[in-house]
Design a protein around this motif. Sequence first.
Motif, short mmCIF file in Angstrom:
data_model
loop_
_atom_site.label_atom_id
_atom_site.label_comp_id
_atom_site.label_asym_id
_atom_site.label_seq_id
_atom_site.Cartn_x
_atom_site.Cartn_y
_atom_site.Cartn_z
N LYS A 288 0.83 -1.21 0.00
CA LYS A 288 0.00 0.00 0.00
C LYS A 288 0.86 1.26 0.00
O LYS A 288 0.57 2.23 -0.70
CB LYS A 288 -0.91 0.02 1.23
N VAL A 289 1.91 1.25 0.81
CA VAL A 289 2.79 2.42 0.86
C VAL A 289 3.46 2.63 -0.51
O VAL A 289 3.50 3.76 -1.03
CB VAL A 289 3.84 2.27 1.99
N LEU A 290 3.94 1.54 -1.10
CA LEU A 290 4.54 1.65 -2.43
C LEU A 290 3.52 2.18 -3.44
O LEU A 290 3.81 3.10 -4.21
CB LEU A 290 4.99 0.27 -2.93
N GLY A 291 2.35 1.58 -3.43
CA GLY A 291 1.31 1.95 -4.39
C GLY A 291 0.89 3.40 -4.22
O GLY A 291 0.74 4.14 -5.21
N GLN A 292 0.76 3.81 -2.99
CA GLN A 292 0.33 5.20 -2.72
C GLN A 292 1.38 6.20 -3.20
O GLN A 292 1.05 7.20 -3.83
CB GLN A 292 0.14 5.33 -1.21
N GLU A 293 2.65 5.91 -2.92
CA GLU A 293 3.70 6.85 -3.35
C GLU A 293 3.84 6.85 -4.87
O GLU A 293 4.04 7.91 -5.48
CB GLU A 293 5.03 6.53 -2.64
N GLN A 294 3.74 5.68 -5.48
CA GLN A 294 3.81 5.64 -6.95
C GLN A 294 2.66 6.43 -7.56
O GLN A 294 2.86 7.22 -8.48
CB GLN A 294 3.73 4.18 -7.45
N TRP A 295 1.48 6.21 -7.05
CA TRP A 295 0.29 6.87 -7.62
C TRP A 295 0.43 8.39 -7.49
O TRP A 295 0.15 9.14 -8.42
CB TRP A 295 -0.95 6.37 -6.88
N ALA A 296 0.94 8.82 -6.34
CA ALA A 296 1.10 10.26 -6.12
C ALA A 296 2.23 10.84 -6.98
O ALA A 296 2.32 12.05 -7.18
CB ALA A 296 1.36 10.54 -4.65
N LYS A 297 3.09 9.97 -7.48
CA LYS A 297 4.14 10.41 -8.42
C LYS A 297 3.64 10.36 -9.86
O LYS A 297 4.40 10.62 -10.80
CB LYS A 297 5.36 9.49 -8.30
N GLY A 298 2.40 9.95 -10.04
CA GLY A 298 1.85 9.87 -11.39
C GLY A 298 2.11 8.54 -12.08
O GLY A 298 1.85 8.39 -13.28
N THR A 299 2.64 7.57 -11.36
CA THR A 299 2.92 6.25 -11.93
C THR A 299 1.64 5.43 -11.97
O THR A 299 0.95 5.36 -10.95
CB THR A 299 3.93 5.49 -11.03
N ILE B 128 -0.55 -2.89 -3.45
CA ILE B 128 -0.19 -1.92 -4.51
C ILE B 128 -1.43 -1.52 -5.29
O ILE B 128 -1.73 -0.33 -5.46
CB ILE B 128 0.86 -2.54 -5.47
N GLN B 129 -2.16 -2.53 -5.75
CA GLN B 129 -3.28 -2.25 -6.66
C GLN B 129 -4.44 -1.56 -5.94
O GLN B 129 -5.25 -0.90 -6.58
CB GLN B 129 -3.71 -3.53 -7.38
N SER B 130 -4.50 -1.67 -4.60
CA SER B 130 -5.57 -0.99 -3.88
C SER B 130 -5.37 0.53 -3.88
O SER B 130 -6.28 1.28 -3.56
CB SER B 130 -5.63 -1.48 -2.43
N GLN B 131 -4.16 0.97 -4.24
CA GLN B 131 -3.86 2.40 -4.19
C GLN B 131 -3.87 3.08 -5.55
O GLN B 131 -3.58 4.27 -5.66
CB GLN B 131 -2.49 2.63 -3.54
N GLY B 132 -4.14 2.35 -6.59
CA GLY B 132 -4.21 2.97 -7.92
C GLY B 132 -3.39 2.27 -8.99
O GLY B 132 -3.93 1.87 -10.02
N PRO B 133 -2.08 2.10 -8.77
CA PRO B 133 -1.28 1.54 -9.86
C PRO B 133 -1.57 0.05 -10.10
O PRO B 133 -2.01 -0.66 -9.20
CB PRO B 133 0.17 1.69 -9.38
N ILE B 134 -1.26 -0.36 -11.31
CA ILE B 134 -1.25 -1.78 -11.65
C ILE B 134 0.09 -2.33 -11.15
O ILE B 134 1.12 -1.69 -11.34
CB ILE B 134 -1.34 -1.98 -13.18
N ALA B 135 0.06 -3.50 -10.54
CA ALA B 135 1.32 -4.13 -10.13
C ALA B 135 1.85 -5.00 -11.27
O ALA B 135 1.12 -5.33 -12.21
CB ALA B 135 1.11 -4.97 -8.88
N ASP B 136 3.12 -5.37 -11.17
CA ASP B 136 3.77 -6.16 -12.21
C ASP B 136 4.56 -7.29 -11.56
O ASP B 136 5.55 -7.04 -10.87
CB ASP B 136 4.72 -5.24 -13.01
N ALA B 137 4.11 -8.51 -11.78
CA ALA B 137 4.81 -9.66 -11.20
C ALA B 137 6.02 -9.96 -12.09
O ALA B 137 5.88 -10.19 -13.29
CB ALA B 137 3.89 -10.87 -11.13
N ASN B 138 7.20 -9.95 -11.51
CA ASN B 138 8.39 -10.19 -12.33
C ASN B 138 9.42 -11.02 -11.57
O ASN B 138 9.30 -11.17 -10.37
CB ASN B 138 8.98 -8.85 -12.82
N MET B 139 10.40 -11.64 -12.26
CA MET B 139 10.61 -11.64 -13.69
C MET B 139 10.34 -13.07 -14.17
O MET B 139 10.90 -14.00 -13.63
CB MET B 139 12.07 -11.27 -14.01
N TYR B 140 9.53 -13.21 -15.18
CA TYR B 140 8.98 -14.48 -15.61
C TYR B 140 9.79 -15.05 -16.77
O TYR B 140 9.78 -14.44 -17.82
CB TYR B 140 7.53 -14.25 -16.02
#
Length: 722
Positions: free
Chosen positions: A134-145, A186-198
């Motif tokens: 959530k913290v990651l997602g929130q900061e990313q979203w607020a950065k426009g990511t 992450i996704q609860s805060q706006g951004p799409i998450a990315d599962a990596n590396m496949y």
Amino acid sequence: MSTCSRGAGFLITAVFMLLVIQPGMAGSQQAAANGSRVSRPWNNNSLTPVQRANLLIKQMTLDEKIAIVHGAPLKPTKAYVGYVPPNPRLGIPAITLADGRAGVGNHARDVTLLPAPIAVASSWDIGLINEYGKVLGQEQWAKGTNVELGPSIDVVRVPEWGRTFESYGEDPYFNGQMAIAEIKGIQSQGPIADANMYLTMNQEKNRFKEDSIVDERTLREIYLPPFEASIRDGHVGTVMCAYVKTNGIYSCENPFLLNDMLRKDLHFDGWIMSDWGAVHSTVASVKGGLDQEMPDDKFYGEALKKAVIGGQVSMSDLDEHVRNILVAMFRQGLFDKKQPGSWTASVRSPEHDAFSRTVAEQGTVLLKNDHDILPLSETASIVVIGVAGGNDPKVEGAGSSAVVAPYKVSPLDGIRNRVGAKARTTYADGNDLDVVAKMAHDADVAIVFVHTDESEGGDRPDLSLPGNQDQLISAVARVNKNTIVVLDTGGPVLMPWIDEVAGVIEAWYPGQEDGNAIAAVLYGDVNPSAKLTLTFPRSADGIPTAQVERWPGVNGLSTYSEKLNVGYRWYDATNTQPLFPFGFGLSYTTFKLSDLVAKPTKLESTIQHMPRRVLVRLNVTNTGVREGAEVVQAYVAQPAGNGEPPHQLRGFAKVQLKARETKSVSILLDERSFSAYDSSLHRWISPNGIYEVLVGTSSRDLPLHSQIAVEGGAANALTQGR
Ligand code: BGC
């Protein structure tokens, strides 16, 4: 009245048809720019993401489709690490992708540096990692990511792997549970998450060329499960295909990995993007299952357009890839909400600073504590030794996950903040062994901070601490029997001095609050409750990938001949004694486990032909005098004939207990616990036999046992636990 409304309806339909059949016209552009609902029926969010994507695709020109399947080679801004420009005609938002496994990366300023993923994973606390997301997602979203390039969920196969700190550990089930929680956060805060590396991204040394030779059962049982969990239960929007090859074919054009496993078997309907520069072809990648090339357009720009015009790639193939991208965007609401953020915004907060500290405290593993040397008395005089303890705190790993730390609290400052004037605290960087020995001799307690430098792009040459750090520890321990070693490492290290020191703490890469967190653990303000998610070996040759064919490989081939025996599975299968086993970690209190009962639940299996799930219940007692938390771990040993490793983690629960308190703990074992992948039948099977449920507090301390008999797909409790 009715005539009138019918008339209005006709008019609207007529306008709509005009727009639909002539999307290139200036008139339609005008109407679309006005954003009328009629001209953009895909904006109707009562439709499903697939319906909305299909409506939009019908309107897209070939150029518009091509534009969304690759990153913009010339980003208009320094922000983000990947960028797809918006499409104003159709109202498609820009795609803004940023790294961020431990905070917003790519040189962003005014962000929070969290402890490394390996640290939060070591808490074994699902709630904590959800909050981390959530913290990651929130900061990313607020950065426009709007796409966060994490989490990294690969199973750590090679302990020297330069990206070990970015992952969660060596167990597939464990990594899957962590991934679900972080992705949801992450996704609860706006951004799409990315599962990596496949997939099979298990080394850095030859990462652009390496070919992982691995059998299907191993792929399905060890390397796929974290991705399976991310898709099935985490509902992750994107998956990043890796640099390496698997069985001769690059990940990003590998039809078995992408089309068969991800799409057909796991029903993944989000988008598959490449790692940065991991694409090697146009047609093969399109057919192989890749939706989007990152970060530029080498293969999915003009080359793809030509392939479509020339008929090597059909329009419906292209549409499918566009649809996968759009579906994930619609599902995450990127068309429905306005994202207010900007790359230059300050996204820090006192709450996030405090959270960074909490994660560091909860992720710190106490490995050795002879004669209860810890927690320390506030009045003991201390010498802090090592650059990581003072001048240059080792708060994070390097590579694409690097974060610009807003500040770093050094361990020396953290300890001084904590004890104030109550004790003398001195510091030596450790460069002059004579000076260090003198200072260590004169202090009540010597705390040596040692570290490794780990980064994407290279593996560690071996598991020894670099430089003269081993000698430094021994020199200090020779003159002070109260020597404590704090490891700021991203993965396991060898400890030739283990018998010389009184205490060892693994603090990982602890983020910006380093010193405050370690002081809280050293002085007992926080009772350590973290557990290793990786085995720490006793010797360099006693690791699963010690043979050169396995790592780094020979002639570009890295052979996964240890098969299912990855991590602790190998130590158990080969009877090799680890230094510290998977799941291990001490506390300042003690616990007792008792009264195990394991029986099939009333719940039917969710998978056809599989036995019912099994509910494990037991009591956990805090037998000491201070509050603490224990991680109860449930492993399953399959019947010998199944060819499975000796036992495998299948469930866990973290329980907080006051002094002398007892709590009942329940863990649900899923059908996979009682099944194995049959490569000839190409499906999971549940062979008949006696399955043992083993419960304890590390992979090597499993005192409670119970048996489950599986026959004809049914599970029955055979014996009750002891
Ligand atoms: C890394 C990815 C990262 C990308 C963009 C690559 O080198 O492997 O994990 O997301 O760069 O920075």
